[in-house]
Enzyme design. Structure first.
Site, short mmCIF file in Angstrom:
data_model
loop_
_atom_site.label_atom_id
_atom_site.label_comp_id
_atom_site.label_asym_id
_atom_site.label_seq_id
_atom_site.Cartn_x
_atom_site.Cartn_y
_atom_site.Cartn_z
CG HIS A 21 3.68 5.27 1.63
ND1 HIS A 21 2.91 4.53 2.53
CD2 HIS A 21 3.04 6.46 1.52
CE1 HIS A 21 1.87 5.25 2.92
NE2 HIS A 21 1.94 6.44 2.33
CG HIS A 23 -0.51 9.27 -1.33
ND1 HIS A 23 -1.71 8.67 -1.07
CD2 HIS A 23 0.27 9.01 -0.24
CE1 HIS A 23 -1.68 8.07 0.11
NE2 HIS A 23 -0.49 8.27 0.64
CG HIS A 219 -2.07 5.26 4.76
ND1 HIS A 219 -2.21 4.75 3.50
CD2 HIS A 219 -1.33 6.41 4.63
CE1 HIS A 219 -1.59 5.54 2.64
NE2 HIS A 219 -1.04 6.55 3.29
CD GLU A 222 0.13 9.36 8.06
OE1 GLU A 222 -0.95 8.87 7.73
OE2 GLU A 222 0.75 10.22 7.38
CG HIS A 243 2.74 6.75 7.38
ND1 HIS A 243 3.57 7.75 7.02
CD2 HIS A 243 1.72 6.74 6.46
CE1 HIS A 243 3.10 8.37 5.94
NE2 HIS A 243 1.98 7.77 5.58
CG ASP A 301 3.03 10.25 2.62
OD1 ASP A 301 2.30 9.47 1.98
OD2 ASP A 301 2.71 10.70 3.74
#
Ligand SMILES: O=c1[nH]cnc2c1ncn2[C@H]1C[C@H](O)[C@@H](CO)O1
Length: 365
Positions: A21, A23, A219, A222, A243, A301
């Site tokens: 995970h 980005h 997602h 979270e 998450h 992340d």
């Protein structure tokens, strides 16, 4: 954060790692943003690495909405520029090699990096000729060249955005089109605090993903309530949860997901700085996940925005949650098992880990 990794000390866990995970657009090098801005003649409000870092990073717990606002500072520099898009993918793999990652699944929104064939055109860009489809091709090229140069296996996940349901059908079509060129799954990212219930556009896209055998992560939980996680699993048919911290607030759901061996993509540093969890790491839901032998991975992340590396996350859970090398081995094996690789490649990845961890097979832990 005080406990940031510096290059001059041993990493917390120096064996090969799996990251699921992260980005791509939250993992760009600051000096690359400055360099591309210069090349393109884009004026930024800061012209040194230190000053731009100050604008792009969060160092104190904020809200998810405030955190997502950081992307506005720099996305217009990279979006719509073919060379820059390919470059960030290539440099991403280089960074992961330095962190000791053997396999990574990196995610991004093709629409957020385009300046054509996307409505509305993001980041106040002028219309150009880089479509979401071409973005995916450029990222694939950058990742693939990075794989060869840095000996890291890299695959990608394409993100739908919560507030942009009209993009989602195209996202799943891109997943289908590029499934043999490194794209392994679909994701739903964005501001869960504003759009709790997935729009029909997202539901249709995920239905198509199920129909076509495209892997799915979402997602959920979270910053949002457990109901978002429930929807992700029951409606969107998520195979992994991005998450998922707030799942623990619904005992029945949490138990069910434990029984079903659902994989949680945990991002410790992120969870503090987005305000997703109590900033006191000794109260983090990961402690319960660990105690209950849940299935989870550790992930960065958005390392650009959190000014972190994967080691920051490992060091954090070691320091505040008592994680040991055995725990790190176990969670990386779980990550490999939860990866969206085809079975044969997954087996190879697991063997690589077993060898590096001096383990004969998975029954050892
Ligand atoms: O932690 C996150 N939660 C929800 N959305 C996120 C997070 N980090 C990044 N994003 C968004 C912003 C990016 O532009 C997008 C695609 O990578 O996904």
């Amino acid at each position: 954060m005080a406990e940031h990794c510096t290059n001059d000390r041993q990493p917390t866990f120096s064996k090969p790692k799996v990251e699921l995970h992260v980005h791509l657009d939250g993992a760009i090098r600051i000096d690359t943003i400055l360099d591309v801005a210069k090349q393109r003649g884009i004026l930024l409000p800061a012209d040194t690495v230190a000053a731009l870092k100050g604008l792009c990073t969060v160092s104190e717990p904020a809200t998810l909405t405030e955190f997502l606002g950081k992307f506005n500072q720099y996305m217009h520099v990279i979006a719509g520029d073919r060379k820059a898009i390919k470059r960030i993918a290539y440099e991403f793999v280089e960074a992961k090699a330095k962190e000791g990652v053997a396999y990574v699944e990196v995610r991004y929104s093709p629409h957020f990096l385009a300046n054509s064939g996307v409505e509305p055109i993001p980041w106040d860009q002028k219309e150009g000729d880089v479509t979401p489809d071409e973005v995916v091709r450029l990222v694939n090229e950058g990742l693939s060249e990075g794989e060869k140069a840095f000996k890291v296996k890299a695959r990608s996940i394409l993100c739908c955005m919560r507030h942009m349901p009209n993009w989602s059908m195209e996202v799943v079509e891109l997943c289908k089109k590029y499934r043999n060129d490194g794209v392994v799954a679909i994701d739903l990212a964005g501001d869960e605090s504003m759009n709790c219930v997935a729009y029909p556009g997202h539901r249709n896209a995920y239905e198509e993903a199920v129909k076509c055998g495209i892997h799915r992560t979402v997602h959920a939980g979270e910053v949002g309530p457990p109901s978002v996680v429930k929807e992700a699993v029951d409606v969107l048919k998520a195979e992994r949860i991005g998450h998922g911290y707030h799942t623990v607030e619904d005992q029945a759901l949490y138990r069910r997901l434990l029984e079903n061996n659902m994989h949680f993509e945990i991002c410790p540093v992120s969870s503090k700085l987005t305000g997703a969890c109590d900033p006191d790491f000794t109260k983090h839901p990961l402690i319960k996940f660990k105690k209950d032998k849940a299935n989870y991975s550790l992930n960065t992340d958005d390392p650009l925005i959190f000014n972190s590396t994967l080691d920051t996350d490992y060091a954090t859970v070691q320091k505040y949650m008592g994680f040991t090398d055995e725990d790190f081995k176990r969670l990386n094996i779980n990550a490999a098992q939860a990866s969206f690789l085809p079975e044969k490649e997954k087996k190879d990845l697991l063997n690589l880990l077993y060898n590096a961890y001096d383990m004969v097979d998975s029954t050892e832990l």
